[in-house]
Each structure stands twice: as C-alpha cells, then as structure tokens.
Write a protein that holds these residues in place. Sequence first.
Motif, PDB file in Angstrom:
ATOM      1  N   ILE A   1      30.424 -28.069 -14.816  1.00 18.65           N
ATOM      2  CA  ILE A   1      29.317 -27.156 -15.094  1.00 18.65           C
ATOM      3  C   ILE A   1      29.452 -25.887 -14.270  1.00 18.65           C
ATOM      4  CG2 ILE A   1      26.818 -26.878 -14.854  1.00 18.65           C
ATOM      5  CD1 ILE A   1      26.518 -29.827 -15.523  1.00 18.65           C
ATOM      6  N   CYS A   2      29.793 -26.037 -12.993  1.00 19.88           N
ATOM      7  CA  CYS A   2      29.971 -24.868 -12.124  1.00 19.88           C
ATOM      8  C   CYS A   2      31.136 -24.005 -12.615  1.00 19.88           C
ATOM      9  CB  CYS A   2      30.196 -25.325 -10.688  1.00 19.88           C
ATOM     10  SG  CYS A   2      30.445 -23.988  -9.515  1.00 19.88           S
TER      11      CYS A   2
ATOM     12  N   ALA B   1      28.961 -15.804 -15.870  1.00 19.22           N
ATOM     13  CA  ALA B   1      27.614 -15.914 -15.329  1.00 19.22           C
ATOM     14  C   ALA B   1      27.562 -15.525 -13.855  1.00 19.22           C
ATOM     15  CB  ALA B   1      27.094 -17.345 -15.504  1.00 19.22           C
ATOM     16  N   ALA B   2      28.618 -15.839 -13.106  1.00 14.26           N
ATOM     17  CA  ALA B   2      28.623 -15.507 -11.682  1.00 14.26           C
ATOM     18  C   ALA B   2      28.572 -13.997 -11.479  1.00 14.26           C
ATOM     19  CB  ALA B   2      29.863 -16.102 -11.017  1.00 14.26           C
TER      20      ALA B   2
ATOM     21  N   ILE C   1      21.218 -24.743  -6.436  1.00 18.42           N
ATOM     22  CA  ILE C   1      20.398 -23.617  -6.904  1.00 18.42           C
ATOM     23  C   ILE C   1      21.287 -22.488  -7.396  1.00 18.42           C
ATOM     24  CG2 ILE C   1      18.774 -21.840  -6.148  1.00 18.42           C
ATOM     25  CD1 ILE C   1      17.554 -23.914  -4.263  1.00 18.42           C
ATOM     26  N   THR C   2      22.404 -22.257  -6.697  1.00 24.51           N
ATOM     27  CA  THR C   2      23.328 -21.203  -7.138  1.00 24.51           C
ATOM     28  C   THR C   2      23.878 -21.498  -8.519  1.00 24.51           C
ATOM     29  OG1 THR C   2      23.956 -20.772  -4.832  1.00 24.51           O
ATOM     30  CG2 THR C   2      25.433 -19.951  -6.547  1.00 24.51           C
ATOM     31  N   VAL C   3      24.323 -22.730  -8.752  1.00 29.07           N
ATOM     32  CA  VAL C   3      24.845 -23.096 -10.082  1.00 29.07           C
ATOM     33  C   VAL C   3      23.738 -23.028 -11.119  1.00 29.07           C
ATOM     34  CG1 VAL C   3      25.930 -24.939 -11.424  1.00 29.07           C
ATOM     35  CG2 VAL C   3      26.663 -24.506  -9.080  1.00 29.07           C
TER      36      VAL C   3
ATOM     37  N   PHE D   1      23.464 -19.598 -12.075  1.00 25.68           N
ATOM     38  CA  PHE D   1      24.587 -19.292 -12.959  1.00 25.68           C
ATOM     39  C   PHE D   1      24.270 -19.711 -14.387  1.00 25.68           C
ATOM     40  CE2 PHE D   1      28.106 -19.546  -9.473  1.00 25.68           C
ATOM     41  CZ  PHE D   1      27.672 -18.324  -8.988  1.00 25.68           C
ATOM     42  N   LEU D   2      23.714 -20.929 -14.523  1.00 29.70           N
ATOM     43  CA  LEU D   2      23.403 -21.429 -15.869  1.00 29.70           C
ATOM     44  C   LEU D   2      22.352 -20.565 -16.550  1.00 29.70           C
ATOM     45  CD1 LEU D   2      23.308 -25.298 -15.283  1.00 29.70           C
ATOM     46  CD2 LEU D   2      25.058 -23.986 -16.480  1.00 29.70           C
ATOM     47  N   GLY D   3      21.441 -19.980 -15.749  1.00 30.78           N
ATOM     48  CA  GLY D   3      20.420 -19.119 -16.335  1.00 30.78           C
ATOM     49  C   GLY D   3      20.970 -17.834 -16.911  1.00 30.78           C
TER      50      GLY D   3
END
Length: 612
Positions: free
Chosen positions: A4-5, A13-14, A308-310, A313-315
């Motif tokens: 996922i990351c 996304a990053a 939370i960072t990932v 990213f997903l958002g």
Amino acid sequence: MGFICGFSIATGAAARLLSGYDSYGNICGQKNVKVEGIVNSGLDLTQKKYVFFLDPCNVDLVHQRVKSLALCVSACPRKELKTLADVQKFAETNGSTLCSYELQPSEYTTDPRAAKLCPKYPVPESAPIPFFHRCAPVNISCYAKFAEALITFVSDSSVLHRLISGVMTSKEIIMGLCLLSLVLSMILMVIIRYISRVLVWILTILVILGSLGGTGVLWWLYAKQRVSASAVETQIAKDNLQALLIYAISATVFTVILFLVMLVMRKRVALTIALFHVAGKVFIHLPLLVFQPFWTFFALILFWTYWITVLLFLGTTGSPVPNEEGFVEFQMTGPLKYMWWYHVVGLIWISEFILACQQMTVAGAVVTYYFTREKRNLPFTPILASVNRLICYHLGTVAKGSFIITLVKIPRMILMYIHTQLKGKENACARCMLKACICCLWCLEKCLTYLNQNAYTATAINSTNFCTSAKDAFVILVENALRVAAINTVGDFMLFLGKVLIVCSTGLAGIMLLNYQRDYTIWVLPLIIVCLFAFLVAHCFLSIYEMVVDVLFLCFAIDTKYNDGSPGREFYMDKVLMEFVENSRKSMKEAGRGGGAEGRELKPMASGASSS
C-alpha cells in the motif's frame, strides 16, 4: 501494508502530499501534465512552491478539507493584507501572485472577476508549514468555528472560547504539572524498588489522607469562592463555582466508594507485601525494566507516524477527475479504493504486536531472573537477552497473539460505529442487543489479553508455540483460581491506589496553582487535561510492575510443582515468596477453607518441562 505504501508513492501521492497541488491538479514546484477538460492545468510551476488557499478558514467538516480555491504561489504573505491594493502591491514587490492564474497583478483592482478569483480579505498573515509547503495562517483564531463545530455539545460558543482561552493562558502550568506527574511516577517506581515491604501500607495511608485532603480542599475552595462570587458577578466566576461544586461532589462520592472497597479488602492487603518485595528485587536486578514504557511508546509513535503518513498518501492517490465545480480531485477506482480498510486493520494489528513484544520482553527477562539460582550469574543485560530471544524465536508467537486480539477488536469497533450511526434511529431492543454484543466482545478482549500475557510467560519458560503455551497457561490459572484472585487482584488494586495517589497529588497541585488565576481564567479543561495525563503516565509505569507481578506468580506456580525443596529438586523461588504462600495457606486452613482447590498441588504445565 508495504505494498500500500509503495503503491501510493509510485502513483505520485507522495509528491502531491509533500509539495502540494492546486485546484487544477498542478503539483507545486514542478512542471505538470495537462488534464483533459481542465483549464489552468499542465502549467510550469517550478518557481511556485507553496500552496495558498484564498479562504483558508472555510473548512468543510463533511469532507475534512479546506473548502477554498487553492493556488501555487512563490511566497506566503508574511503580513496581513487588508485590501486588493495591498494584494496587488505584494505581487508586484515579491513576485507572488495570490489571485488566480488568469488574472495579471495589474488587473487585481480593475477586473470585476477579482471578487471571486482573489483571496478573501483581509488576507491573514501566514507562514509555510515545514516539509509540506502549505501557507497556513499564523493566528489560528480563524479556526475557532471549526473547533466549535467539532464540539457539538457546546451550545454556547462563548463557553468554548473561554475553555480554549483557559488552556492557552495556563499552558505553562499544564506543562509543569505534566512534568510533575512524570517525576512522581518515577519516584513511586524507586519507592517500590527499595521499600516494597512498607509500600502497601504507605500507599493505603497516603491515599486515605490524599482523598480526604483533596475532598476537604475542594469543599473549602467552593465555600470560599461562593462568598467572593456574590461580590463579583462575572461569567468566569460562575463557571468556576459550578465546576468546583461538581468536583467536590464527585470527590466525595469517590472517597466513600474507595473507603468501602479498602474496608472489604483490608484482610488481604498484608498478603501482597511479600509479592511486592520480590517484585522490588526484580527491579533492583533489572533496572532497565523501568524504561520499557519509553521504548514501547517510542515504537508506537514511529509506527503511528508512518501509518498517518501512508494514510495521507492514500488520500491523494488516484487519477485526476473533474468535480462539479470544475476543479480537480484525485480518486481511486476499482478494488484499490478499499485499500484503506486493510490499512486500518494493520493499524490495530501492529499496535497490538508492539504491545505484545513489550509483554514478551518483560516476561523473558523476569523468567531469566526467577530461574537463575545465583543472581550474580544473570546475563549482563537480561532485557537485551530477552529481546534477542524474541527476535530470533518468538516473533510468530507475538504475531499470532496480537492477531487474535485484532480479530476480537475489529468486530467490536464495527458494532460501536454502527451504534453511533444509528443513535436515535434504532428501537430499544436493537440498542440493547448492540450494547450487549459490544460489552461481551470487550470482556472477551480483556480475557484474551490476560491469557495472552500468561501465554507469553509460558513461551518464555518452555519455548513452546503460542497455542500450546496458551493452553498450559489457561490450565494452570484455572487450577489456581483462588490464588490468582488473592495475589493478582489485591496486587493490582494496590497498583491502582498508586495511580490514584499520583493523579490526586497532581490534581491537588493543579487546583492550588490554578486557583490563583480563577478571576480571569476558567480552569475546568486545564485541570481535566492534567489529571488525564497524570493517570496515563502512572498507568504506563505501573503496568510494567503489574506485568512483573503476574509473571512471578506463574513462575512460582510452575516452580512449586516441579520442585519440592528436596536435594536435587530445590526451589528457584525467593524465600520471602515461599513464606508468603505458606502463611496464606495456614490462615486459610484455620478459617476452615484448607481443602478443595487450595489444598491441591500445582500440576505441571508440560511434561518434560522439568528439564528447564
């Protein structure tokens, strides 16, 4: 979770999260690709590295985002701009255009479209958020409405403003009291380590004095402030008077309940002294146990930061899609849009896994201490030796144990979510059934957590797998249910009194300090924050002591059966612990309760385990 990351980073996304993007799908600080059907997309924004919102205080609570046109700018306005002329001057001076891309700075004061395409003025002073390249208002007062909307139980917004102002005014006192609770917890651990024999009676006396003193001080302050409030009719004075009355009544009820419980358990308090003494010796030989909460907390913080960072990213993962306003949103389609569900499961499982690693580490170190006859032959650092065994041999055990907790926790959280969504809509029968299911799952989770902890101890002793260890631990606990109740429950109650002592001491200090600000600061919320933090700190430290007590009892149960004190089968246990059990056995026999389960010998947990 690694997939996922990696997927979120590979899809850009990053970059969108760190560099930021405008409402047209352009990533700030780089060249962009044209999005079909979207004007102002595909721009070269190499020189414009910051995201600027035209109306940063317009927050959409439903979609959790700033409901405003976003642009990429070269610099954030470092001072308040009150008119469009100031915005135009800022653009000409700094080269940072704060209006939409189709407007030139010379058109800001003449073009009628400027009312919609330029920021809402006055434009607040803002500064870039470190690492995330967003212009955020320096004065956070514009988010007051957002905070008021989140706290729905506050009908009068002025109450919330007074609460927040009370926290901000008393922030130095809050930080000092939080530090005080940390120091008190460390001092209590030192006291447990060196004077464990008298600790139980000291705690009992101090809790009695503390609860009586705290209740008396609250009623005294209420009576004193009631007299002064009649002369000064201010809203803050009325709020503080009402808060004092609530605190005083709550403290009185709590004190009465505490006295009744201590009255019932007074005969069993003496039985815990010897067990506390042995646990104190463990901390003398294993001082690094005191720091276990720090390492666990640090590991949890690192994982939660990653999680939370990932999640962020997903958002921002997905393909650019035009919305109804003509702007760009990034959305995932197909099965991949459900990845965040698995991400939530990973949050629960890995958090439980980290906590289980702490339990296994503590169990391994205490087991090493208990079953080493000559304490001078202990490893240089039993904690590090236990961590090494955990990594080499027992990661699968803690993974399985934490996964079982996750399987119970997830359905309970789903039922709690359903209950929250249906609040006020379901009938009484459905509401009762939902609450009953939630309660049953909560009880099952607590029982499994306790069984898991003992299974980790059995694994540390016999090096068996999780299922075998859980079965053996369950059998030994059931066969010694009365001893478990007499030792663990009373010991846990004494540790609870230690937590109460720290909370009462910190709360009393907070009352005395905040009382000096009662005329201009409402201190309901600061005192609640301080007491909650004090309880959290005390719980983190004393939970380690609780683990040591539970591990010692299971080691003692095995030692009692495998050895009988004869030559070649000497006991491993401390003499004080043996005297403690013999005295309790004698007292129970004298009371006519010597038969049955209490008179039986402890059965071995596994055949051949005597070789350990």
